[in-house]
Structure formats: C-alpha cells, structure tokens
Scaffold this motif. Sequence first.
Motif, PDB file in Angstrom:
ATOM      1  N   LEU A  73       1.037  -1.348  -0.138  1.00  0.00           N
ATOM      2  CA  LEU A  73       0.090  -0.056   0.198  1.00  0.00           C
ATOM      3  C   LEU A  73       0.874   1.675   0.015  1.00  0.00           C
ATOM      4  N   TRP A  75       2.718   2.399  -1.602  1.00  0.00           N
ATOM      5  CA  TRP A  75       3.180   2.393  -3.551  1.00  0.00           C
ATOM      6  C   TRP A  75       1.962   3.791  -3.997  1.00  0.00           C
ATOM      7  N   LEU A  76       0.959   3.444  -2.913  1.00  0.00           N
ATOM      8  CA  LEU A  76      -0.066   4.275  -2.996  1.00  0.00           C
ATOM      9  C   LEU A  76       0.215   5.965  -2.751  1.00  0.00           C
ATOM     10  N   LEU A  80      -1.666   9.798  -4.751  1.00  0.00           N
ATOM     11  CA  LEU A  80      -2.377  10.714  -3.501  1.00  0.00           C
ATOM     12  C   LEU A  80      -2.248  11.935  -3.671  1.00  0.00           C
TER      13      LEU A  80
END
Length: 414
Positions: A73, A75-76, A80
């Motif tokens: 996660l 890499w979000l 974002l």
Amino acid sequence: MATISFLCALYGFAASTFFLCGPFMITGFIALAFGLRGFHLIKGLSYTIWIFTAVTASMFYPRLFLQIGGFQLKWLIVPLLQIIMFGMGSQMSFEDFTGVIKMPKGVLIGVGSHYLIMPLVGFGIAHLFKFPPEISAGIILIGCVPSGLASNVMSYISKANLALAVTIGAISTLISPFITPFLMKWLGGQYIEVNFWGMMLDILNMIILPVVAGFIFNLFSETGKVTKRSKTGQLIIYFVIILLTNLVYIKSKNTGFEAFFAAFVKSLGWFYLLPVLGSILMRIMMKGDKQWIEKALSFISMLGIAVIISIITAAGRDSLLKVGFLLVITSLLHNITGYSLGYSISWIFGMPEKDRRTVAFEVGMQNGGLASGLALQMGKLATVGLAPAIFGPLMNVTGSTLAAWWRGRTPKQV
C-alpha cells in the motif's frame, strides 16, 4: 458512547488485556468524530478525530495497512499526493500570484520566515533531543517543506488575510523544488545521505506538475473568464515548466536524449493534455457547474491524507513505539514555535493583525504529505516518514484551536 469506549479501553490497558484496547479506542474515536459534528464551534475538529481513528487502527492492526494481497500500500502515497495537489491547483489560478505585487512586504516576510524558522527549529530539536539519525532527518524534513493547504483554511476561519495566505502558500510551493533540497542537504545531510537533484525531481513530480495540471484544468474550465492572450501565455509557461522538469530528470538520472524525450512526452500527456481534455469534458457534462467536482476533490484529498498517514504509521509502528511520546512532544513544540515566531516577526515588522495571523499559520503549518512522499522516495518511510505522520494531525488540532480562538476576536484595524 465515546466516553464509555475510552473508559473500557483504559480498563483494558490497566488490566493488561490489550486485545480490548484497540476495538474500544477505535470505537471511541468514531463516536467522538460524529459527536463533534453536533457542536458548531468545534465541528471542524471532526476530520482530525477521523485521522486519530485511522492512526489508532494502524497502530493496533498494522498488517491491514501494509499490503493487500501482493500489493504494498505504500505505493499509493505518491499518486494520492499528486491527486491532492491537483485538487489544490484546480482551485487556484494565475491571479493568485498577483499578491506578490499587491502585498510584497507580507509575502517576503511570510515566505522568508517559513523557510528560515521551521528548518532551523527542526534542526535544533533534532540536535537537542538526540533522536536516531533517520528520525532526526524526518524532523528536519518536515521543517524544510512548503506550507500546507490547511494553513489557508485556518486563515479563512480566523478572519486573517486569506489573499496573503494563498499567495504565500503558492510562492512557498513554487520555490520548494529549489529551497527544500538545499535546506535538507545543508541541515539534514549530517544524519542521512541526501540526493539534491533526486529530491528536486521528486518535488517537481509530486507537487509542481500536479499543481500545473490543476492550473490547466481550471484555465479551461473558466471559459469566457480568461482572455485568449492570457490563456496562450499561461499555456506557454506551463509547457516550459514541464520541459524544465524533464531537464532535471536528465541531471538526476544521468540519462540520454531518448530517455529524456520519452519522459517528456509522458509528462505532457499526463500533466498537460489530459487536464485540457478532462476540463473540456467536465464542462460539457456539467454545463458549467463545478460545485460537485470541487466537493469530490475535497473529499478525495481528505481521504488521501488519512490513507497516507495510516500507511506511514503502520510501516513505522515499531519505531513509533520506541520514540512515539517524545516525538509527539517535539512535533508539538516545533509546530507551536512556528506559530509564535511567525506572529512575532510579523509584529516586529509592523504588519497589521490580520497579516500577523496569516503569517503565523503559514509558518507553523507544513505540507506533511510532501514530506511523507519524499521519505518514501528515499526508501525510509518507516523512520524518516514518522515525524511528518505525527506533525500532520497535530498541526490540524493546534491550527483549528488557534483559528477558533482568533475567530471570536476581531482583528484590530490599523
């Protein structure tokens, strides 16, 4: 319900039945977030309580926030952050920079104080409390980034000079690709290795290009409100910014013309052509009504910040358990010192009360999302990223409190 839940969590802690603490604390924060909505004066703190809910959940159940299946996660975080900055840019225009001409003294003092006070205070705190090197670097990093979008909101709530706040925030963001790597190299280089050109490229990709995309989106959304000459001039400027960003790519990656050209075409597609097509499509579909897209971007921004903080907290849980309390205290000290010195310096220079309030917020509130993204790009999210993850929620609590207090006190007219 919040009171009962927190008391049950406290009992579980005292009785060493820790499996009870997590569910009751999470329930308590959720109930408190809803409960605050019933009080007009403090309902703005509801979002901050939701952040605390996310942090609590990630502390007790970190695995839920580290990966889903084989996808990590973390890499979000960068996508974002880019969406958040695009949303910021889409609510701005080129005219926001005219404040430099209209209020040169306030802008100079605000931007200068921001990039002087917060980095030096962060360095002093890191040196004084002798945190581990990478934790210290994170404290310095949060001091070196530009002011956050939340500072504009606080200026609005506190009846400060909103136009000045927008201009200071825009200028501090615009020059951050140059100032932040320089300050981090100078002050944080003794704690960790800092790649100046790499950090500059990361800031350009995470902050400047998405903001430019937002500007372009807004430019084509405001049909009839911008002259053809102005629109052409702005598009040329945005094209040059994208070109310069990819020249930094050559320096940072030490690559050749083919790689540069491929990156340049990709950047043009994502940050230039796509916003144009998107804004035209939205204008046709919504027939000029932008209200719903503004609300959607606002919601995505708030959700994105919560997700980013949760991921960082889960990744750095072990380090946070070791230095968490002290890091909270020092982050609070860093934040409040920024407010105090920002206000004091603007008072010394004879600025009116409204402007002092603005400078206080612009100095004391930082872009924690950018600092988190940079920590990720360094490969040190669980250590360097901890201070930004703590500073973000804290500054919203202190900023909201100070803004609410100032709101009840009309600024003195000079």
